[in-house]
Write a protein that holds these residues in place. Structure first.
Motif, PDB file in Angstrom:
ATOM      1  N   MET A 272      -3.377 -12.140   4.971  1.00 13.50           N
ATOM      2  CA  MET A 272      -2.818 -10.968   4.304  1.00 13.50           C
ATOM      3  C   MET A 272      -3.144 -10.954   2.816  1.00 13.50           C
ATOM      4  N   ASN A 273      -3.769 -12.024   2.313  1.00 11.29           N
ATOM      5  CA  ASN A 273      -4.134 -12.121   0.904  1.00 11.29           C
ATOM      6  C   ASN A 273      -5.433 -11.345   0.684  1.00 11.29           C
ATOM      7  N   VAL A 290     -10.268  -8.383   9.475  1.00  9.19           N
ATOM      8  CA  VAL A 290      -8.898  -8.867   9.356  1.00  9.19           C
ATOM      9  C   VAL A 290      -7.999  -7.810   9.974  1.00  9.19           C
ATOM     10  N   PRO A 291      -7.249  -8.130  11.032  1.00 12.10           N
ATOM     11  CA  PRO A 291      -6.396  -7.109  11.668  1.00 12.10           C
ATOM     12  C   PRO A 291      -5.205  -6.789  10.788  1.00 12.10           C
ATOM     13  N   PRO A 292      -4.765  -5.531  10.742  1.00 17.73           N
ATOM     14  CA  PRO A 292      -3.598  -5.202   9.908  1.00 17.73           C
ATOM     15  C   PRO A 292      -2.344  -5.984  10.255  1.00 17.73           C
ATOM     16  N   GLY A 298       1.878  -9.687  14.177  1.00 15.39           N
ATOM     17  CA  GLY A 298       0.901  -9.503  15.241  1.00 15.39           C
ATOM     18  C   GLY A 298       1.020 -10.488  16.389  1.00 15.39           C
ATOM     19  N   GLN A 299       1.972 -11.430  16.299  1.00 15.14           N
ATOM     20  CA  GLN A 299       2.095 -12.432  17.367  1.00 15.14           C
ATOM     21  C   GLN A 299       2.343 -11.808  18.736  1.00 15.14           C
ATOM     22  N   SER A 385       3.973   4.685  14.395  1.00 11.39           N
ATOM     23  CA  SER A 385       4.112   3.810  13.231  1.00 11.39           C
ATOM     24  C   SER A 385       3.119   2.663  13.262  1.00 11.39           C
ATOM     25  N   GLU A 386       2.856   2.117  12.072  1.00  9.05           N
ATOM     26  CA  GLU A 386       1.976   0.958  11.932  1.00  9.05           C
ATOM     27  C   GLU A 386       2.679  -0.311  12.427  1.00  9.05           C
ATOM     28  N   LEU A 387       1.911  -1.219  13.004  1.00 15.19           N
ATOM     29  CA  LEU A 387       2.460  -2.509  13.404  1.00 15.19           C
ATOM     30  C   LEU A 387       2.432  -3.495  12.246  1.00 15.19           C
ATOM     31  N   GLY A 388       1.430  -3.410  11.405  1.00 13.92           N
ATOM     32  CA  GLY A 388       1.286  -4.348  10.297  1.00 13.92           C
ATOM     33  C   GLY A 388       2.272  -4.105   9.183  1.00 13.92           C
ATOM     34  N   ALA A 389       2.141  -4.922   8.127  1.00 17.76           N
ATOM     35  CA  ALA A 389       3.098  -4.892   7.031  1.00 17.76           C
ATOM     36  C   ALA A 389       2.838  -3.763   6.053  1.00 17.76           C
ATOM     37  N   ARG A 390       1.687  -3.118   6.131  1.00 20.72           N
ATOM     38  CA  ARG A 390       1.315  -2.114   5.141  1.00 20.72           C
ATOM     39  C   ARG A 390       1.261  -0.729   5.749  1.00 20.72           C
TER      40      ARG A 390
END
Length: 546
Positions: A272-273, A290-292, A298-299, A385-390
């Motif tokens: 995520m960096n 890099v997957p979102p 994402g686990q 909605s998005e699954l990732g943090a962003r």
């Protein structure tokens, strides 16, 4: 059971959640989006959500796959699902890092790749794992040596510095942002050694205590504890950021040479960096994906994709195609229920006394662009909605990116964040190279290229102090409504980009129309625009009607 393979993934650690894969269809969500508690563990609400959205009964599921942090789950673990009639033979577990590898590789759409996983903790003290992946198997080919303390890993080291600065280990993004204000050479001691591709970090203990012991032995002044606003804190952040970039680039370069792979899928919390990702991509020349949902969000999805492999004998391919939208869509009638405060719409108790007006609009994207050009701050709600943090244009707060003052206005009125954290630009993919030093698309805000110097005065709100930006390139096919919005904003202002940040205020990103309305009512947003055609404004500040 259905002839279509159906797998469910459930994550037991922080950032818990569920994913359901039905053939080529995927529904996934983090538990926090439903229970409104950040980084929440758990999966029960997410499981119900995903099964309903996928129109699947638990009895139809071919396999349920669990993962966890730390010690492995015991043999025969069922999570209690056997009490709901699911045979224990259909319930299994997967290694934490292997789950990350499935998520990264399967979402990439590539047929073979080197997969690198780096995080703060997996199972069995693993913090780095390396895999070779193709459509027949994902095979571990290396990682940190057995017996090395978890504290010696890249992610655990970064977390320790983050803790020293006064942040939770889930807030490493704050350290990344703060690093741009410091001098990485001000702390002149190494943090990592390499033995081949094995990382040997210098820390022997985790968190603040481990860092303090290391510093005492190395004669390093860390400055005051939990004081991120001190000059020394900025240097510490720059130190760990630079050392992380260096070790990642060197490890990945060595792995690429050893295994003769140019395509690299990168996952785990360290992925995520986005600043480090940009450095690695440029130094190694890798074709990086890099997957979102690269972190533990994402686990559950990685678990479910592993389950499809178990059911079919083939590693599945579910390429993202530019959009991280695994949540369910809300049709207009459900949005209207929320606007009318119907009990079936969700948690109306969160906004019982706030008045607002709403109406239908024939071209909501164009109206949103006009509001932004007029200096308004808006909430934007589009599709699943998005699954990732962003937030990537599905659940976003949008603003005019041109003026540096916008950042302060956003932080004061809406986000209440530390001053040093940057906001990101969402730019039309076809115009991105003219504004940013980009040679490929960046649809998930996971790389931080430089803003072209001649453009920085037009992007004051989204250019970080070091001249970079966490870019999202927006493709018309993946995000038609969002692309339409940015296009219209570009026509009005000459800038084909908007400021895009997550639709929240110190809480998880909103999921449902009711969540969006509640956050709109409790913040100082000027408008809430649904891409389906609903526009909401505050009762004391009616938006002009056509």
């Amino acid at each position: 059971m259905s002839d279509t393979p159906i797998a469910v993934g459930l994550n037991l650690g922080h950032d818990g959640g569920c994913a359901v894969v039905v053939g080529d269809r995927v529904v996934a969500i983090a538990e926090e989006r439903l229970n409104r508690t950040r980084y929440s563990a758990g999966w029960h609400a997410a499981l119900a959500y995903c099964l309903q959205a996928a129109e699947v009964a638990l009895a139809d599921v071919g396999v349920v796959v669990f993962s966890c942090l730390g010690p492995r789950l015991p043999e025969g673990f069922t999570g209690g699902l056997d009490l709901y009639g699911l045979p224990p033979a259909r319930i299994t577990t997967v290694d934490h890092h292997l789950s990350h590898a499935y998520g990264a590789f399967c979402l990439s759409g590539t047929d073979e790749a080197l997969v690198v996983v780096a995080d703060g903790a997996g199972n069995d003290h693993r913090t780095e794992s390396y895999f070779l992946a193709d459509r027949t198997a994902i095979t571990r080919v290396g990682g940190n040596r057995e017996g090395r303390a978890r504290a010696g890993g890249i992610g655990a080291t970064y977390e320790a510095v983050t803790n020293w600065l006064g942040f939770d280990e889930q807030e490493c993004g704050k350290t990344m942002a703060l690093a741009s204000y410091g001098d990485p050479k001000a702390v002149g001691v190494p943090l990592f050694d390499l033995s081949g591709t094995q990382v040997e970090g210098r820390l022997t203990g985790t968190h603040e205590g481990g860092l303090a012991r290391f510093a005492a032995g190395a004669g390093v002044d860390l400055g005051p504890l939990h004081t991120w606003d001190s000059p020394r804190a900025r240097d510490l952040a720059a130190w760990v950021q630079t050392r992380t970039e260096d070790v990642l680039a060197e490890v990945i370069a060595r792995l690429m040479a050893e295994h003769q792979r140019a395509t690299v899928c990168f996952a785990g919390g360290v992925a995520m960096n986005c600043v480090a990702n940009e450095v690695v991509r440029r130094r190694t020349g890798a074709r990086m994906f890099v997957p979102p949902p690269a972190s533990d969000r994402g686990q559950a999805l990685g678990n479910a994709l592993h389950g499809i492999h178990l059911l079919t004998g083939m590693v599945p391919s579910t390429p993202l195609a530019g959009r991280d939208s695994f949540g369910r869509a809300y049709p207009p009638e459900e949005i209207e229920l929320a606007l009318r405060r119907h009990p079936l719409s969700g948690p109306p108790q969160r906004h019982p006394h706030h008045r607002f007006d709403w109406r239908r609009e024939s071209d909501p994207a164009a109206l949103a662009a006009e509001l932004l050009a007029d200096g308004r701050l808006i909430g934007w709600f589009d599709g699943g909605s998005e699954l990732g943090a962003r937030a990537l244009g599905s659940r976003s707060i949008l603003a005019d990116p041109r003026h540096q003052a916008t950042r302060e206005v956003l932080n004061t009125r809406i986000k209440h964040r530390e001053f040093f954290r940057p906001f990101a630009p969402a730019v039309l993919a076809e115009h991105a190279p003219a504004w940013f030093d980009l040679d490929s698309d960046s649809p998930y805000m996971l790389f931080a290229p430089r803003v072209r110097e001649e453009r920085r005065h037009r992007l004051g709100a989204v250019t970080h102090v070091d001249g970079t930006a966490r870019v999202q390139t927006v493709d018309a096919a993946a995000h038609p409504a969002f692309h339409r919005l940015i296009s219209r904003f570009g026509e009005l202002t000459g800038v084909p980009a908007v400021l895009n940040t997550s639709f929240n205020d110190r809480e998880p990103i909103v999921e449902s129309p009711a969540h969006a309305l509640a956050t709109f009512c409790h913040t100082d947003l000027d408008a809430l625009v649904f891409s389906d055609g609903f526009v909401v404004s505050k009762s004391d500040d009616r938006l002009s009607k056509p």
